[in-house]
Structure formats: C-alpha cells, structure tokens
Design a protein around this motif. Structure first.
Motif, mmCIF file in Angstrom:
data_model
loop_
_atom_site.group_PDB
_atom_site.id
_atom_site.type_symbol
_atom_site.label_atom_id
_atom_site.label_comp_id
_atom_site.label_asym_id
_atom_site.label_seq_id
_atom_site.Cartn_x
_atom_site.Cartn_y
_atom_site.Cartn_z
ATOM 1 N N ARG A 169 0.831 -1.222 0.000
ATOM 2 C CA ARG A 169 0.000 0.000 0.000
ATOM 3 C C ARG A 169 0.855 1.258 0.000
ATOM 4 O O ARG A 169 0.687 2.142 -0.832
ATOM 5 C CB ARG A 169 -0.888 0.028 1.246
ATOM 6 N N LEU A 170 1.793 1.319 0.948
ATOM 7 C CA LEU A 170 2.603 2.525 1.066
ATOM 8 C C LEU A 170 3.507 2.697 -0.168
ATOM 9 O O LEU A 170 3.670 3.803 -0.678
ATOM 10 C CB LEU A 170 3.441 2.490 2.354
ATOM 11 N N GLU A 171 4.033 1.574 -0.638
ATOM 12 C CA GLU A 171 4.874 1.619 -1.831
ATOM 13 C C GLU A 171 4.103 2.208 -3.005
ATOM 14 O O GLU A 171 4.593 3.061 -3.746
ATOM 15 C CB GLU A 171 5.333 0.191 -2.206
ATOM 16 N N ARG A 172 2.883 1.722 -3.154
ATOM 17 C CA ARG A 172 2.051 2.172 -4.268
ATOM 18 C C ARG A 172 1.704 3.657 -4.134
ATOM 19 O O ARG A 172 1.741 4.413 -5.105
ATOM 20 C CB ARG A 172 0.782 1.312 -4.330
ATOM 21 N N ILE A 173 1.373 4.048 -2.909
ATOM 22 C CA ILE A 173 1.037 5.458 -2.673
ATOM 23 C C ILE A 173 2.218 6.348 -3.058
ATOM 24 O O ILE A 173 2.057 7.354 -3.760
ATOM 25 C CB ILE A 173 0.641 5.670 -1.191
ATOM 26 N N LYS A 174 3.419 5.928 -2.619
ATOM 27 C CA LYS A 174 4.601 6.732 -2.944
ATOM 28 C C LYS A 174 4.834 6.781 -4.448
ATOM 29 O O LYS A 174 5.065 7.835 -5.019
ATOM 30 C CB LYS A 174 5.839 6.153 -2.240
#
Lengths: 219, 256, 474
Positions: free
Chosen positions: A41-46
């Motif tokens: 999730r965080l990877e994708r958001i970044k």
C-alpha cells in the motif's frame, strides 16, 4: 422560484411515471476486490504520488517536528502556517527551535490576515486522515483548528501521514468510516501539488494551489 | 439494446446449409465479392442458398432518419429466410444493422418476434468462417504486402476484430502490415460522405495516408461502403494501391 | 434547414483549411486516446467499474425527482440555499440577484459547463460585474474572447506560441515567453490577486449527493477550491441530472470520470463541500447557493430513449475519440458542448430547428459508444434525432423542422422499390446497364467525386450472377 421548483419536479415525476426505469444492480465488487497488502500500500502510494511530483519525508513519531524544521530550513523556507490549537500544533511549537522558519499560527478568521496569507506565506502544515493506495491520495478533512486554506494557499503544503492509516480505495475509506453518517464542511482528497496541462498538454505544477506537496510519513 | 463493443457470441454447430444475404452495395457494385463469399462457403462443404427476393437491410433509410421506410424494406426480407439456417453477410455494417438494429426497428410491431429470430441468425462472413467453419486456407498466390481496413460496424456492432486478420495471416505469402490507426473510421458513414463532403474527404485523406505509409499493394476490407470510399480516393489520388473485398482476396489466393 | 446546419458545415470547412488547428487536435487527441487506453488496460476492471458507473447513473435517473427533493432537503439542513431554474434566463436572474444583494463587483469562476450553457459571463458583464475565469484553459479562452473548444481542455485548439502571444498582448505585466512553466506562473500571479479580492465564487458541480447534501468537484489546478473557499459567497450551478443517490456512488463515477477525461487515476483535488462556514470555522464562504437548472432536461427525461443522454458525466472522452471532432475541432459546433455528446444534447436542449443538423455530424462509427464510461447509446440517440428532425412530433422541440418533401419522396420511392423483389431487380438491372453513364455533375455524385472516383456499377448484379451459377434460392 418555488413555481419553477414545482413545475420541474412535476414534469420529472410525470415523465418517470409514464416510463419507469429499472436500473441494473450496483455491484461494488470491482472496488471491494481492490486490495494490496500492508507494505504494498505505502509503496504504491509513494510511486503514484511521486509520478505527479509529490515529495516524501520519512520520519518517526518522536522526531517529526525536528525533521520538519530541518527540512524547511534546508529549503530556505521563511515561514510555516500551522494550527496552534491542535495536538500537532502543540508538538510543533514546543519542539520548534530558534533560528528556523517563523511559525505562523492560523488562529483567527481568514479575513484578518488574507493579504498576508496570499502574499507572504511559504508553507503550511496539516494532518491527514490517511491515504489511499488505489489512486495515491491523501484524505484531508479541514477543521476549525486546521482550516481549509492551509492546504491550498501556501506555496508548499506539508501533510503528516501516519504510516498505518492506509486504505485500499476511496470507497473503502468512506464506507468503513461511515462518512455518510456525517460529512464535514469540506472533505478533500489531495493527490499531488496543483497542476495543469492546459497549455498544449504540457504539464506544469503550481498553477493556483501549492507548487510543492511534501508528505511527511510518520512511523 | 445498447452495443458497447463487448459482444461475443456463443458458438453454434456447423450447419449443413446457410443463407447468403448479399447486400445492396455488393449487388450493384461488388457482385464478384458476393460470388467469392458464396464460393468460400461452398468450398467448405456448406450448401449456400441465395434467396432471389432479398434486397437490402434498410440501413440507408434508417440512418437517414426514415425509420418507417427502413422498416418496410427490412420487413420485406423476412419472408425469404424461413429455414433455421445461419444468414451469412459479407458486410459488417449490414450484418450489424440486421443483428443489432432490427430488434429496435421492429419493436412493438406484430412481426417483432420473427424479426428478432431472423436477426439472431445473422453472421458476418469472416466471423462465420473462423468461428463456425474453422477454416484453414492454403495460399497459392505470389508474395504480396497488404494492409487491413477494419470496418467500424464489424468491430463495434458485430464484435469482429481479430477474425479477418487471422484469416489473412493464414496465407503464407501474404505479409499483413497493420495500419497505425486501424480502428479509425474512413469517413464513409453512408449519407455523411455527401452531407459533409469536406470532413469526409479529410477523413479518407488521413486513411489513405495511413495506407500509403504501410507500403502495401492492396488494402483489404470486409465492407463495401468503406471499400468504395477508400478505393475511390486511392484511385482519384492515383495511388498504386488496390482496394479489395476480403472474400474476393481470399478466393483469389486460394482457388487460383 | 436550420441556421446551424449552414454554420456547422461552414465552420468545419474553415477549420479543415487550418493546418495548424488540425495538427493541434490530431496530436492532442492521439495522445489522450492512447493514455486513456493505458488507464483501462485491465478489461475485467474496466467492464466492472463501467457497469457500476452506468448503474449508479441509471439508479439516479430512476429516482430523479425524489433524489432532487432529498438533495434539496439535505443541502438546506446543511445551510446550503437551493434555487430552481426552469430556464437559463431564470438561472442567470437568480445568480444576479444574489450578486446584487451582496453588491458583488468581481466574480471568480471555477470551470463550469452549465455556466457556459447559461452564457453567464456575458450576462453578468453586461450588468457591470467582472467575471473572471480561473481555470487556466478557460482563462486563456476568455482572454482570447473565444469559446472553449473542448469541455475538459478549453484551449486545446491553441499551441504554446499562440498563447504566448496572447498573454503578451493582453496581460500588462507579461514578458514574451514560450516557456510553459513561466506562462503558468504568470497566470498564477494575476489570478491570486483576484481570488483574494473576489466577492463571489462561481463553480459547477460534478456530482451532488442526495444522501448527504454534498457537492463534489474534481480539478487539478486548485482554482476550483479557491473559488469555492476564498470568496465570502459561493454559487454552484448544476444541471438537474447531476445528482447521485448515495455517497458511496461517488468513487466509481470519479474513477471513470478522471480516467476517461485526462487519463489520470484521479485528479489532484477531489473537493466535497457539504456546508458553508460553520460557527468557529476560520475560512470558507458564509453563504453557499446551489442553482439547479432544468433548461430542457425534464423534457429529455420524459422520453424513455432520449433520457439516456442524461447519464452523461461530462468526461469528454467521446470528443477525444470522435473522428469528426478530431478533424474539425470544437469551435465548428458553435455550442458549449461539442462532439458526440454535444451533437445529441444540443438539439434536445436548444431544439432541432436550430440544432437539427448536428446529429448528422457523425459517421455512426460508434467509437464514442465503445469508450463511453456510462454506456450512453450515443449513436442510437443520434439516429433517433435524425428521425425526429424530419418527422413532426412532440418528443423533441422542433421535431419535423428539417422535413423536406423532396427527401421524403426519395425515401418513399426507395422503400417501395426495395421492398418489392420485382421492382428491385428491375431497377438494379437497369442501373447495371445505364448507371455508369450518370454525369459527375449530378448532386451527391458531385460531392462524392470531389476526392474520389465515381463508383462503378457492375455489368451484372449479384442476383443475376447467382442465378447464372445455379445457386439455389430456397
């Protein structure tokens, strides 16, 4: 005026009743099934937000005020607009050290300092309610303590994001948190700095809103 | 009925006989393509019936806003396809009219059910060759470079996209070079070509340029409206590219 | 023939001569089409979200009067004042009366297609109120004293050079530059002053949520947020079809909208407004007004088939994919809504007398239908309107106004011939013998042979060949 209201509604009702319409079922599975696991999730958001020029600052619960100050100092930022009555505001003002950018409280109605807001503020800092993996978006609900223009008028917007407040989709965020039970004055999704492609489809950042968006990830 | 390009039709068993609906443009301008279509079917061991009472699907009037006149002509076709056989049409546009628009055209008419039944048996020629007859061709012709023009209605009303190209790719000596904008309309549009001749000219001009860029010697298509438009423009511009209907091209390559 | 028939043909003819313009559109639309395709590369996801989006719009239409009442009740409860306008005149009058009450001199506008439909700027300016477009594209078009040529990208017909010259000419402090970042920054400086001092902000509405009384706006620039947050009064104008039932209906529609329009997974801002400034809040407008406009929509709604026009979420993808629009550009339509959706909406809103030729600005290629995110049967409605234009009736204003006795006779004769096997075979055999002798000076043939050779009739019809070759006829 109410004459038009009744005429319009009457016409609509007559039109619909003469030819009722049976809509197909709304199947939200396509949104329900959009899932990413925690780290993804965080990877994708970044990844998605960086693609539209968002910057990220990684920090911790203990260090974020100092890290924010160091970051802004390094950028040559003159001042930072903040909400003094929030928990975040209290942390900021107690941790802020001399010699850094000036802390400017958003403490009164905008009418009292509109000119300065539009002409003299470099950066503003707000909290977020989380972020959305599907589209790379921050959820921002302005409050009386953290007003609407803080994330819009200053040239740089810093947004604090708790690394555990992540959602898969906009739909998930609003249904799980029952937004429909009570919407705030203003609810926002922010997915990057202000941008435009209105001149020959060439992307340019910072047309009316912030030129820079810095997401401060707090772990 | 809304058609949104998601059409895919269920398989049917290989029939012993089929009807051939020639279409009015083929009848008057491209009868050889019509004959070639029937011969391709016959070569697969299928009996082909060409009802002499047939004329036109009604599309010209329908698209011009004359639905009553379209209905009258469409209705006149129903009598000539009584058997329960597939109706094969060498044109995506006419096939689309029959299979997708007849149900609307006949809506509320006493013969609606019958029209729907006929409509449900309509197949575009290449779709039928690939999906039902599962044909394989052996190329007998010399090496040649060609390109394919996809008709809008074959693609978007009949859901025919890969079938014709799959047939052309079976031909060992034929090099198929795809257009850069294969899905873009050629600007025919029935009466559009004469109502808005300048826009239509610009559209077919872009199409001709795209065709020329492939270096192909022939542009193959499954629709005679497009073909008339494109080859008319190729000829007028004295381009060394010939327009040819896919049925005729396949027949030339395989039967010598 | 109606006035626009002449105008569309004429205007498109001029546009076709302009190689610069054609190049601008071709490049822009090619780019938009390929980028959109990337956004919807997952076919299963596209089918799912598209079906969901269409169902949201259809469900809203199925309960339209009730949802509008609910929207009104919830907005009112939230402190948003709701107004109803049957016509654009009435909508303009409502907006004006609010402005006069607060003594407004300067208005900043976020992008709103309904305000274009109302010709609001011209209306207010005649009454001494400066009305400034703040979306960069709209601002450019306004400086140029022109109309938007696309509903999402208003200045798409211009290139950087043209805009650079325009800025130099119209903005006092401007230095000539073709640097897009500098041009954008110049607009930022000019418009910031206006946001800070405007008396009223006007915006459109992408969606209004009945369940919560919420107005949703999507945008990239921040001018929409400025216009709806900074001035003390915010007036939102919306077409009555823009309502959705539930808050959870918003995400799928926004996803379809932004991906279809500009190939973005989402716009920079999704702005959801549910009330004016509350007690204790430090910014935001003190008053919000919502003007709900009919302008012919309730008439469209009465017809089972035509009402599908009202599903539209104004993404503009139909324009990007239309082979006619991409050739002639938006100005040729001379309407606030150009392209395929404009060609079906304008005749219904303004009547077929004036707009009856627009449904013919279409080859019926169905490229728009294939990509419409809410599955509007655009081409079927196009066909229906062609029929309405030549047959008197009461479904659409101006029905029958394009009727021509000569044309009707031709089709009558055609249908009589084509419905009778004997007459048909006689006529086609005759054409096979004599058709090629027709001179190219004949009407229709003349237009055709402008850039094409004459179609050649075969010596023998397929009917004749089939008989000769012994193909069975039963």
């Amino acid at each position: 005026m109410s004459e038009s209201r009744n005429a319009i509604l009457g016409k609509l009702r007559a039109g619909r009743d003469a030819h009722p319409l049976t809509p197909p079922e709304s199947d939200f599975a396509v949104l329900r099934n959009k899932r990413w696991d925690g780290a993804e999730r965080l990877e994708r958001i970044k990844r998605m937000m960086e693609a539209v020029h968002t910057e990220f600052l990684e920090t911790t619960e203990a260090d974020w005020p100092a890290d924010v100050q160091a970051f802004l100092t390094a950028q040559g930022t003159r001042n930072l607009l903040f909400g003094p009555a929030t928990e975040v505001g209290a942390r900021l003002s107690s941790a802020w050290t001399d010699g850094g950018p000036e802390l400017i409280p958003y403490a009164d109605r905008v009418e009292t300092f509109k000119e300065r807001l539009f002409d003299g503020i470099d950066a503003g800092i707000t909290t977020t309610l989380g972020a959305i993996a599907d589209t790379g978006s921050l959820i921002v609900w302005p409050t009386p303590e953290e007003p609407r223009l803080m994330s819009l008028v200053p040239h740089m917007h810093l947004a604090l994001l708790r690394a555990d407040a992540l959602y898969d989709t906009f739909w998930q965020a609003m249904t799980e948190n029952r937004w429909a039970d009570g919407m705030p004055t203003n609810a926002l999704l922010i997915s990057g700095p202000s941008k435009t492609a209105d001149i020959e489809q060439t992307l340019a950042y910072g047309v009316h809103g912030p030129k820079r968006l810095v997401v401060v990830i707090v772990r | 009925m809304s058609h949104d390009g998601t059409t895919s039709r269920p398989d049917i068993e290989r029939p012993e006989s089929v009807y051939f609906f020639g279409t009015c443009l083929v009848d008057l301008f491209y009868p050889d393509a019509g004959m070639a279509g029937m011969e391709l079917l016959k070569a697969q061991g299928v009996r082909v019936v060409f009802p002499q009472g047939q004329s036109c699907c009604g599309q010209p009037a329908y698209n011009s806003g004359y639905r009553e006149e379209a209905l009258k002509v469409a209705r006149a076709q129903l009598d000539y396809f009584p058997g329960d056989w597939p109706i094969v049409v060498p044109s995506g546009s006419c096939a689309g009219m029959m299979s997708k628009h007849w149900p609307d055209l006949f809506k509320g008419e006493p013969d609606e059910a019958r029209a729907r039944q006929v409509a449900s048996r309509v197949w575009e020629l290449t779709q039928f060759l690939v999906q039902v007859l599962k044909v394989t061709f052996e190329d007998q012709g010399p090496p040649v470079k060609i390109t394919w023009h996809a008709s809008c209605h074959a693609q978007r009303e009949m859901g025919v996209t890969d079938e014709p190209k799959a047939l052309l790719r079976q031909l060992a000596n034929v090099e198929l070079v795809e257009l850069q904008r294969e899905k873009e309309c050629c600007g025919f549009g029935g009466t559009f070509a004469v109502r808005h001749p300048e826009i239509s000219a610009a559209m077919v001009g872009d199409k001709v340029a795209d065709i020329e860029n492939t270096g192909a010697k022939a542009v193959v298509s499954g629709d005679c409206g497009c073909l008339m438009n494109i080859s008319g423009a190729l000829e007028a511009g004295q381009k060394p590219v010939r327009g040819v209907h896919i049925a005729q091209f396949l027949k030339e390559r395989t039967h010598g | 023939m109606g006035e626009s028939s002449i105008n569309f043909a004429k205007a498109s003819s001029a546009a076709l001569q302009d190689q610069q313009l054609r190049g601008n559109f071709r490049r822009a639309m090619d780019g938009l089409m390929s980028k959109r395709a990337v956004q919807f590369a997952d076919t299963a996801e596209w089918n799912g979200v598209r079906a969901l989006g269409a169902s949201v719009r259809l469900r809203a239409l199925s309960k339209l009067p009730e949802l509008l009442e609910k929207l009104e009740a919830n907005c009112t409860r939230n402190g948003i004042q709701v107004h109803w306008a049957a016509t654009t005149d009435e909508a303009n009058a409502i907006v004006l009366s609010i402005m006069q009450r607060v003594n407004a001199k300067l208005v900043v506008k976020g992008k709103s297609m309904v305000s274009e439909e109302m010709h609001l700027n011209a209306f207010l300016e005649k009454r001494g109120i400066e009305c400034l477009e703040s979306d960069l594209g709209e601002y450019i078009v306004q400086l140029d004293e022109a109309m938007p040529s696309h509903i999402i990208m208003p200045a798409i017909h211009m290139n950087t050079k043209q805009i650079a010259h325009l800025f130099k000419q119209k903005i006092k402090e401007a230095e000539y530059t073709e640097d897009v970042a500098q041009l954008t920054d110049l607009a930022r400086r000019v418009l910031r002053k206006k946001f800070a001092t405007a008396d009223v902000g006007v915006s459109g509405v992408n969606m209004a949520v009945a369940e919560t009384g919420t107005l949703c706006l999507v945008e990239n620039e921040g001018n929409g947020r400025m216009s709806t947050t900074v001035p003390p009064v915010h007036i939102a104008v919306m077409g009555l079809e823009k309502v959705v039932e539930k808050l959870e209906d918003v995400p799928p529609v926004i996803s379809l909208l932004t991906r279809s329009a500009t190939a973005q997974p989402i716009t920079t801002y999704v702005n959801m407004i549910s009330s004016p400034r509350k007690e204790g809040e430090k910014d935001g407008p003190d008053e919000i007004h919502l003007v709900i406009l009919d302008n012919g929509r309730s008439g469209i709604y009465a017809d089972e088939e035509l009402r599908n026009t009202l599903r539209c979420i104004r993404c503009g993808a139909c324009m990007n994919h239309c082979p006619v629009y991409t050739k002639v550009g938006g100005h040729a339509y001379q309407a606030p809504y150009p392209g395929p959706i404009g060609s079906i909406l304008m005749p219904q809103v303004e009547g077929l007398e004036k707009r009856g030729e627009l449904p013919h600005a279409c080859t019926m290629c169905n490229a728009c239908v294939e990509i419409c995110p809410v599955k509007i049967p655009i081409v079927e409605i196009m066909g229906r309107l062609r029929s309405e234009a030549v047959h008197p009736g009461d479904a659409v204003r101006g029905a029958g106004s394009h009727a021509s006795k000569a044309e009707a006779m031709v089709w009558k004769g055609w249908s009589m011939t084509y419905a009778s096997p004997l007459a048909y075979q006689f006529a086609t055999a005759l054409l096979a013998k004599l058709g090629n002798a027709a001179p190219t000076s004949l009407p229709l043939l003349k237009e055709w042979t402008n850039v094409r050779t004459k179609p050649r009739f075969a010596n023998r019809t397929l009917h004749a060949l089939a008989r000769e070759k012994g193909i069975p006829d039963v």
